[in-house]
Design a protein around this motif. Structure first.
Motif, PDB file in Angstrom:
ATOM      1  N   THR A 450     -11.060   7.368  -0.243  1.00 17.53           N
ATOM      2  CA  THR A 450     -10.001   6.369  -0.330  1.00 17.53           C
ATOM      3  C   THR A 450      -8.960   6.593   0.753  1.00 17.53           C
ATOM      4  N   LEU A 451      -8.384   5.499   1.207  1.00 19.72           N
ATOM      5  CA  LEU A 451      -7.301   5.531   2.184  1.00 19.72           C
ATOM      6  C   LEU A 451      -6.101   4.827   1.576  1.00 19.72           C
ATOM      7  N   GLY A 452      -4.925   5.419   1.726  1.00 16.00           N
ATOM      8  CA  GLY A 452      -3.738   4.784   1.191  1.00 16.00           C
ATOM      9  C   GLY A 452      -2.511   5.660   1.326  1.00 16.00           C
ATOM     10  N   SER A 457      -4.745  10.019  -2.278  1.00 20.94           N
ATOM     11  CA  SER A 457      -5.785   9.417  -1.435  1.00 20.94           C
ATOM     12  C   SER A 457      -6.517  10.509  -0.658  1.00 20.94           C
ATOM     13  N   ASP A 458      -7.807  10.283  -0.423  1.00 22.10           N
ATOM     14  CA  ASP A 458      -8.575  11.241   0.379  1.00 22.10           C
ATOM     15  C   ASP A 458      -8.025  11.315   1.797  1.00 22.10           C
ATOM     16  N   GLN A 460      -4.555  10.203   3.520  1.00 17.40           N
ATOM     17  CA  GLN A 460      -3.229   9.639   3.298  1.00 17.40           C
ATOM     18  C   GLN A 460      -2.762   8.921   4.565  1.00 17.40           C
ATOM     19  N   ARG A 468      -0.520   1.983  -1.840  1.00 14.91           N
ATOM     20  CA  ARG A 468      -0.873   3.288  -2.422  1.00 14.91           C
ATOM     21  C   ARG A 468      -2.381   3.485  -2.434  1.00 14.91           C
ATOM     22  N   LEU A 469      -3.120   2.486  -2.881  1.00 15.81           N
ATOM     23  CA  LEU A 469      -4.582   2.470  -2.805  1.00 15.81           C
ATOM     24  C   LEU A 469      -4.939   1.298  -1.906  1.00 15.81           C
ATOM     25  N   HIS A 470      -5.210   1.572  -0.664  1.00 10.86           N
ATOM     26  CA  HIS A 470      -5.302   0.503   0.322  1.00 10.86           C
ATOM     27  C   HIS A 470      -6.741   0.080   0.608  1.00 10.86           C
ATOM     28  N   GLU A 472     -11.179   1.606   0.959  1.00 13.03           N
ATOM     29  CA  GLU A 472     -12.189   2.574   0.542  1.00 13.03           C
ATOM     30  C   GLU A 472     -13.333   2.560   1.548  1.00 13.03           C
ATOM     31  N   SER A 487      -5.108  -4.821  -0.805  1.00  9.17           N
ATOM     32  CA  SER A 487      -3.863  -4.255  -0.305  1.00  9.17           C
ATOM     33  C   SER A 487      -2.829  -5.332  -0.029  1.00  9.17           C
TER      34      SER A 487
END
Length: 526
Positions: A450-452, A457-458, A460, A468-470, A472, A487
């Protein structure tokens, strides 16, 4: 004016007990869009007090409508036509996918519930055309927006939502494409923002929005951005619990008060449908009194008449006070308290973190629900919106202006992670994917990352335009893919924004942009 056009949007909130219709007008000028005034109720002649009862009466053959809305509701008083009345069918949509559907989800089959929804929607659309659109065909000057329960989109791989969307589109025909779908919590957030209820938060902490409808209750938690007033999503939870369950229990109470034998109701199940409406009106009358302390605490009364097919008439004035209501519905009050516990647990929230609870939806006006929340979180932290049953439909009337590229949506609700572990990737030792941001390399080994902006997030992403959770990244046997998780400001691949919640295949050399942060897709062969 050159470059200017006007658009009309009809917003429909198709609830379990009532449907609501709002109208909003927009102006397009050289690519810019602006709202002309506020969305306003646009009731039809079939509406009762700005709401259309979600009730229909079938013809004797059962294959077409004889009446709908208030007209169909009046048929409940006629013993000869009562058995052809259908109401409260929305909870049954998708029940075939549930492992243990509740009793109110089994009143009709899923197929029947979809059929009745189609019948009612086609009748409403025809009436909109006749009364609001000068009997003309719908054209590109017109848009329609539909609210839907959020769990339809996220549970059971979205199968319920896709079937509902197909049903709606079929009602318009192939030539009309200006149809939008908005999750009910998103509509609620827009409506609350428009009324200033989110920006005026006085207690620090998480905002919890509870949408209590006729058949479902949705919880959405988030933190309010102090600059934009938007909700930074933290979690959601939903369940098939709504105000209609109270109406069903009150129908049984009224049957006892009228001394109707259980055998008589068994022979005429449609009689309970009529009693349900009486129970709903008693409940609403009592709740209006109980939500305003200081007024006389009187017992509410309603004269109920029920004529059975054999000509027997049951008639009596039924009284309902607070004590009687709690005695009849105590198990439902307890069920809501347990649902509240489940929601906080599912969203990993401590009650102490809740700074504001905002209630919307028709069921939120039930005094026992409001009182429970006030006791749990403190009366100063619980906000009951004005006209809470109209917040969602008002909000989806505003959504049209928030979806253009230069506007920001209100909330990003990520798709759930799959329950099954990712399959092993053949040939994973032969190549190594990674994302390169400046001099920093982020390997993509397997499964999903995950990116966010969130620390969890994995990868950041330190940018104000990152949610916050942008997004994947998925690595599978088919290769590398990126998915935008709905997002706020979008995800771009090679300068082009990708659709939310849709997979986009990646190749070595592609560039992923989140705000000002760019990632180069690298594949080093081993």
């Amino acid at each position: 004016m050159v470059g200017t056009s006007l658009k009309t949007l009809f917003a429909l909130d198709c609830g379990a007990t009532n449907w609501r219709l709002y109208r909003a007008d927009y102006k397009h000028t050289n690519g810019e869009i602006s709202l002309l005034g506020e969305p306003q109720p646009s009731p039809l002649t079939s509406f009762s007090e700005r709401r259309l009862p979600a009730v229909l009466c079938l013809n004797p053959e059962g294959n077409a409508l004889e009446g709908f809305g208030e007209i169909a509701q009046q048929q409940l008083e006629q013993e000869n036509s009562r058995e052809r009345v259908r109401e409260y069918f929305k909870p049954c949509i998708g029940s075939h996918l549930e492992e243990s559907p509740l009793a109110h989800q089994k009143r009709y089959t899923h197929t029947q519930a979809m059929q009745y929804t189609r019948m009612l929607l086609e009748a409403v659309l025809d009436q909109i055309r006749q009364e609001k659109w000068r009997a003309q065909l719908f054209d590109d000057r017109l848009w329609f927006t539909f609210a839907y329960p959020i769990h339809w989109r996220y549970d059971h791989e979205g199968k319920i939502f896709e079937e509902y969307r197909q049903l709606v589109e079929d009602c318009f025909g192939d030539d009309f494409k200006q149809i939008r779908f908005v999750a009910e919590p998103e509509g609620a957030i827009l409506g609350l923002q428009n009324n200033g209820l989110l920006e005026r938060q006085t207690n620090p902490g998480v905002t919890l929005i509870i949408d209590v409808g006729g058949s479902t209750t949705d919880f959405v938690a988030g933190e309010i951005d102090p600059l934009s007033g938007r909700l930074d999503f933290l979690g959601r939870h939903g369940a098939p619990f709504g105000g209609g369950l109270y109406d069903a229990e009150l129908a049984k109470y009224i049957a006892v008060e009228l001394n109707i034998p259980a055998t008589a109701l068994a022979d005429d199940p449609s009689a309970l449908v009529s009693l349900r409406i009486s129970g709903q009106r008693l409940k609403e009358s009592l709740s209006r009194q109980m939500l305003f302390p200081g007024k006389l605490n009187r017992v509410h009364q309603r004269t109920v008449t029920l004529v059975m097919p054999d000509g027997t008439v049951y008639r009596r004035t039924v009284a309902l006070g607070e004590a009687q209501f709690n005695e009849v519905t105590n198990h439902l009050n307890q069920a809501f308290a347990e649902l509240m516990d489940q929601a906080l647990q599912k969203m990993s929230l401590e009650a102490s973190r809740i700074g504001q609870v905002v209630l919307v939806g028709g069921g939120s006006q039930l005094f026992t629900i409001t009182n429970h929340l006030r006791e749990r979180f403190g009366p100063e932290r619980v906000v009951l919106a004005d006209n809470p049953d109209e917040i969602v439909v008002q909000g989806i009337g505003l959504e049209y202006g928030f979806s253009f590229e230069h506007r920001e949506p209100t909330i990003s609700i990520p798709l759930p992670a799959p329950n099954n572990p990712p399959p092993e990737i053949p040939g994973a030792t032969e190549s190594q994917w990674s994302l390169l941001a400046g001099t920093q390399s982020h390997p993509v080994l397997s499964g999903k990352i995950t990116l966010g902006r969130a620390e969890s997030s994995d990868i950041q992403v330190d940018d104000l335009k990152a949610s916050r959770l942008h997004a994947e990244i998925t690595l599978s046997g088919q290769g590398l893919e990126v998915i935008d998780l709905g997002s706020t400001n979008g995800t771009y691949v090679n300068g082009k924004q990708i659709p939310a919640h849709e997979s986009c295949a990646l190749q070595a050399g592609d560039k992923i942009s989140i705000g000002k942060i760019k990632f180069l897709v690298v594949n080093d062969k081993r």
